[in-house]
Design an enzyme around this catalytic site. Structure first.
Site: not given
Length: 284
Positions: A30, A37, A153
């Site tokens: 996002m 990341h 998740q």
């Protein structure tokens, strides 16, 4: 690095690459990129021929009163970081591109949502699963990389891929931390000075709990949860959302402390909600 903004452009390009025999590694984000990341990109480059990263702040996974509008965004910085770390294709669609009209069909996750973050964020993982399914179909990814900071998740996405017989392999990657132990997160910038100084105590507490569990100082998951909760209350000014012990990756309550156990917590601060976890391997 190539940047693409439409589904058709990206899927058409990827189909051509796959016809040439290239494999696709996909890193969904996002945005407001950090080392967590970028560690996913690093792992993707080791296995895949082409690395695709998406930057899309998904409105479907934000509940009422959550921080969709204030979620940090810096596209120019993200683009530069992605390029410098070896991303081949940056997919940065707008909301209208991903959701050109109101969705008539979305995914509903039936298992693993009534624990951890799912308790206080109803519908959150429905939004996550829906957008990840869309992105996997758009990118035709052979491999998709997810950080274990959000272990719930990871477990839910792995089950979704199995449920829908998708050909993408989900690859979990260990949590990347600051030098003081705080799990890297886009939301860390929202902590004030006092909150930032105390936040590493979350991981310190999890490590202490892991050590005590390995030393068999807890006889059941309730005792472990109570000890962690008490330590966090002593050390933090933030409000504890949950402390929970679950089997991993099934996310079921353990009957006893053995096997692979997930110890996870979430803490609310004034402008940020921090999550962290540790996986404890316990020999029976």
């Amino acid at each position: 690095m190539i940047e693409m903004k439409t589904r058709q452009e990206l899927t058409t390009w990827i189909k051509k690459q796959k016809q040439l025999g290239y494999t696709i590694g996909f890193v969904p984000t996002m945005g407001f990129l950090h080392e967590g990341h970028l560690s996913l990109v690093e792992q993707a480059k080791k296995k895949a021929d082409i690395v695709v990263m998406s930057i899309f702040v998904n409105p479907l996974q934000f509940g009422e009163g959550e921080d969709y509008e204030s979620y940090p965004r810096d596209h120019d910085r993200d683009k530069e970081l992605a390029d410098s770390h070896g991303v081949d294709v940056l997919f940065s669609p707008g909301v209208e591109e991903m959701y050109p009209r109101s969705m008539s069909t979305t995914l509903v996750v039936h298992e693993g949502t009534d624990v951890l973050c799912g308790q206080s964020r109803p519908g959150h993982f429905n939004g996550v699963a829906t957008v990840v399914l869309k992105l996997l179909q758009i990118t035709l990814a052979d491999y998709a990389y997810f950080g274990l900071k959000d272990a719930q998740q990871v477990a839910i996405i792995q089950r979704m891929v199995e449920d829908f017989h998708l050909e993408t392999e989900i690859i979990p990657i260990d949590i990347v931390r600051e030098s003081d132990g705080l799990a890297k997160s886009s939301r860390n910038v929202n902590l004030n000075l006092e909150e930032r100084q105390e936040a590493p105590e979350i991981y310190t507490c999890l490590k202490d709990a892991s050590r005590k569990t390995q030393n068999e100082e807890f006889t059941n998951s309730t005792d472990l949860e109570d000890w962690v909760r008490l330590q966090l209350q002593k050390k933090l000014t933030g409000k504890i959302d949950y402390v929970q012990v679950l089997e991993f990756p099934s996310l079921k309550a353990p009957k006893q402390l053995e096997g692979k156990i997930l110890l996870a917590t979430a803490v609310y601060y004034k402008r940020a909600r921090l999550i962290d976890n540790i996986v404890i391997e316990i020999k029976g």
